[in-house]
Write a protein that holds these residues in place. Sequence first.
Motif, PDB file in Angstrom:
ATOM      1  N   ALA A  30       0.810  -1.219   0.000  1.00  0.00           N
ATOM      2  CA  ALA A  30       0.000   0.000   0.000  1.00  0.00           C
ATOM      3  C   ALA A  30       0.845   1.272   0.000  1.00  0.00           C
ATOM      4  CB  ALA A  30      -0.943   0.005   1.209  1.00  0.00           C
ATOM      5  N   GLY A  31       2.119   1.179   0.354  1.00  0.00           N
ATOM      6  CA  GLY A  31       2.972   2.362   0.414  1.00  0.00           C
ATOM      7  C   GLY A  31       3.197   2.896   1.809  1.00  0.00           C
ATOM      8  N   LYS A  32       3.014   2.057   2.816  1.00  0.00           N
ATOM      9  CA  LYS A  32       3.126   2.488   4.206  1.00  0.00           C
ATOM     10  C   LYS A  32       4.530   2.978   4.549  1.00  0.00           C
ATOM     11  CE  LYS A  32       1.833  -1.614   5.557  1.00  0.00           C
ATOM     12  NZ  LYS A  32       1.509  -2.213   4.251  1.00  0.00           N
ATOM     13  N   SER A  33       5.530   2.176   4.198  1.00  0.00           N
ATOM     14  CA  SER A  33       6.903   2.558   4.550  1.00  0.00           C
ATOM     15  C   SER A  33       7.344   3.794   3.783  1.00  0.00           C
ATOM     16  CB  SER A  33       7.864   1.391   4.299  1.00  0.00           C
ATOM     17  OG  SER A  33       7.838   0.999   2.948  1.00  0.00           O
ATOM     18  N   THR A  34       6.872   3.937   2.552  1.00  0.00           N
ATOM     19  CA  THR A  34       7.220   5.122   1.754  1.00  0.00           C
ATOM     20  C   THR A  34       6.651   6.382   2.383  1.00  0.00           C
ATOM     21  OG1 THR A  34       7.328   3.834  -0.294  1.00  0.00           O
ATOM     22  CG2 THR A  34       7.021   6.210  -0.514  1.00  0.00           C
ATOM     23  N   LEU A  35       5.379   6.352   2.759  1.00  0.00           N
ATOM     24  CA  LEU A  35       4.758   7.521   3.386  1.00  0.00           C
ATOM     25  C   LEU A  35       5.416   7.821   4.725  1.00  0.00           C
ATOM     26  CD1 LEU A  35       2.650   9.740   3.561  1.00  0.00           C
ATOM     27  CD2 LEU A  35       1.034   8.045   4.486  1.00  0.00           C
ATOM     28  N   ALA A  36       5.669   6.801   5.535  1.00  0.00           N
ATOM     29  CA  ALA A  36       6.301   7.012   6.839  1.00  0.00           C
ATOM     30  C   ALA A  36       7.659   7.683   6.677  1.00  0.00           C
ATOM     31  CB  ALA A  36       6.432   5.689   7.579  1.00  0.00           C
ATOM     32  N   ALA A  37       8.446   7.207   5.717  1.00  0.00           N
ATOM     33  CA  ALA A  37       9.775   7.786   5.491  1.00  0.00           C
ATOM     34  C   ALA A  37       9.677   9.231   5.019  1.00  0.00           C
ATOM     35  CB  ALA A  37      10.537   6.944   4.472  1.00  0.00           C
ATOM     36  N   ARG A  38       8.718   9.526   4.156  1.00  0.00           N
ATOM     37  CA  ARG A  38       8.552  10.896   3.664  1.00  0.00           C
ATOM     38  C   ARG A  38       8.175  11.850   4.796  1.00  0.00           C
ATOM     39  NH1 ARG A  38       5.156   9.564  -1.898  1.00  0.00           N
ATOM     40  NH2 ARG A  38       6.965   8.965  -3.174  1.00  0.00           N
ATOM     41  N   LEU A  39       7.298  11.402   5.666  1.00  0.00           N
ATOM     42  CA  LEU A  39       6.900  12.239   6.800  1.00  0.00           C
ATOM     43  C   LEU A  39       8.086  12.485   7.730  1.00  0.00           C
ATOM     44  CD1 LEU A  39       3.446  10.633   7.672  1.00  0.00           C
ATOM     45  CD2 LEU A  39       3.829  12.826   6.524  1.00  0.00           C
ATOM     46  N   ALA A  40       8.818  11.433   8.032  1.00  0.00           N
ATOM     47  CA  ALA A  40       9.973  11.578   8.927  1.00  0.00           C
ATOM     48  C   ALA A  40      11.036  12.480   8.312  1.00  0.00           C
ATOM     49  CB  ALA A  40      10.559  10.204   9.250  1.00  0.00           C
ATOM     50  N   ASP A  41      11.260  12.361   7.013  1.00  0.00           N
ATOM     51  CA  ASP A  41      12.240  13.223   6.343  1.00  0.00           C
ATOM     52  C   ASP A  41      11.797  14.675   6.401  1.00  0.00           C
ATOM     53  OD1 ASP A  41      13.848  11.091   5.737  1.00  0.00           O
ATOM     54  OD2 ASP A  41      13.177  10.912   3.652  1.00  0.00           O
ATOM     55  N   ALA A  42      10.508  14.920   6.206  1.00  0.00           N
ATOM     56  CA  ALA A  42       9.997  16.291   6.212  1.00  0.00           C
ATOM     57  C   ALA A  42      10.079  16.911   7.603  1.00  0.00           C
ATOM     58  CB  ALA A  42       8.550  16.314   5.707  1.00  0.00           C
ATOM     59  N   LEU A  43       9.844  16.118   8.630  1.00  0.00           N
ATOM     60  CA  LEU A  43       9.864  16.635   9.998  1.00  0.00           C
ATOM     61  C   LEU A  43      11.286  16.740  10.551  1.00  0.00           C
ATOM     62  CD1 LEU A  43       6.811  14.696  11.460  1.00  0.00           C
ATOM     63  CD2 LEU A  43       6.916  17.133  10.936  1.00  0.00           C
ATOM     64  N   GLY A  44      12.166  15.882  10.079  1.00  0.00           N
ATOM     65  CA  GLY A  44      13.547  15.895  10.563  1.00  0.00           C
ATOM     66  C   GLY A  44      13.757  14.948  11.722  1.00  0.00           C
ATOM     67  N   PRO A  45      14.994  14.466  11.919  1.00  0.00           N
ATOM     68  CA  PRO A  45      15.274  13.454  12.943  1.00  0.00           C
ATOM     69  C   PRO A  45      15.076  13.925  14.378  1.00  0.00           C
ATOM     70  CG  PRO A  45      17.311  14.283  11.959  1.00  0.00           C
ATOM     71  CD  PRO A  45      16.190  14.829  11.135  1.00  0.00           C
ATOM     72  N   GLU A  46      15.060  15.238  14.596  1.00  0.00           N
ATOM     73  CA  GLU A  46      14.827  15.731  15.963  1.00  0.00           C
ATOM     74  C   GLU A  46      13.353  15.658  16.350  1.00  0.00           C
ATOM     75  OE1 GLU A  46      16.206  17.646  13.575  1.00  0.00           O
ATOM     76  OE2 GLU A  46      18.327  17.334  14.065  1.00  0.00           O
ATOM     77  N   ARG A  47      12.471  15.494  15.340  1.00  0.00           N
ATOM     78  CA  ARG A  47      11.029  15.540  15.614  1.00  0.00           C
ATOM     79  C   ARG A  47      10.301  14.239  15.330  1.00  0.00           C
ATOM     80  NH1 ARG A  47       8.418  20.349  12.616  1.00  0.00           N
ATOM     81  NH2 ARG A  47       6.803  20.059  14.182  1.00  0.00           N
ATOM     82  N   ALA A  48      10.893  13.350  14.533  1.00  0.00           N
ATOM     83  CA  ALA A  48      10.173  12.118  14.184  1.00  0.00           C
ATOM     84  C   ALA A  48      11.137  10.990  13.875  1.00  0.00           C
ATOM     85  CB  ALA A  48       9.265  12.360  12.978  1.00  0.00           C
ATOM     86  N   VAL A  49      10.719   9.770  14.229  1.00  0.00           N
ATOM     87  CA  VAL A  49      11.479   8.568  13.899  1.00  0.00           C
ATOM     88  C   VAL A  49      10.485   7.487  13.495  1.00  0.00           C
ATOM     89  CG1 VAL A  49      11.506   7.721  16.278  1.00  0.00           C
ATOM     90  CG2 VAL A  49      13.266   6.974  14.682  1.00  0.00           C
TER      91      VAL A  49
END
Length: 207
Positions: A30-49
Amino acid sequence: MSTTDPLVRARALAASGGRRVLGIAGPPGAGKSTLAARLADALGPERAVVVPMDGFHLAQAELDRLGRADRKGAPDTFDAAGYVALLRRLRAPHRPGPTVYAPAFDRSLEEPIAGSIPVPPDVPLVITEGNYLLHDAGEWASVRTLLDEAWYLAPSEDLRLERLIERHVRHGKEPAYAREWVARSDEFNARLVALGRHRADLVLDIG
């Protein structure tokens, strides 16, 4: 929250104070890992993992011992209780406190790898993704209660199946075997996953 924009919702969760856990569910491909990675990249490692459910796959040797290797990916081929225990630990980080280490799944090896993903105590958003976040049987039933928000991804079936087969081929399966595996195993699991769709806060029909 009224908006259906995934990044806006994720930013709001990360800014809401304390630790929040966002779950992204959906059938295989379904694209779960792709969406999760995009969100984490947009927020940055200090805000999301991102902490994927797939890190709790049982090892191949254990699947062989249990006689479940031919349906790897079904609910009983994961350590669901271990996943629930980790989510509970992640929901209540101690500050100051130790970094929590989560497992990942290495698709090139087809094995889980322990201690792969560091989750510092001051990161406000954990994004977890996987097939069975909305499953309501056995140990899986506790997962939904540990998510501040749960999303369900529902792309077109043709697109989902195409990229699912491509993924299996990319990781070493012969095309004919990949198609057979998808039709026999992945699609059985997909029908099971779809039963939890109504438990999501948001359904995203994205490609």
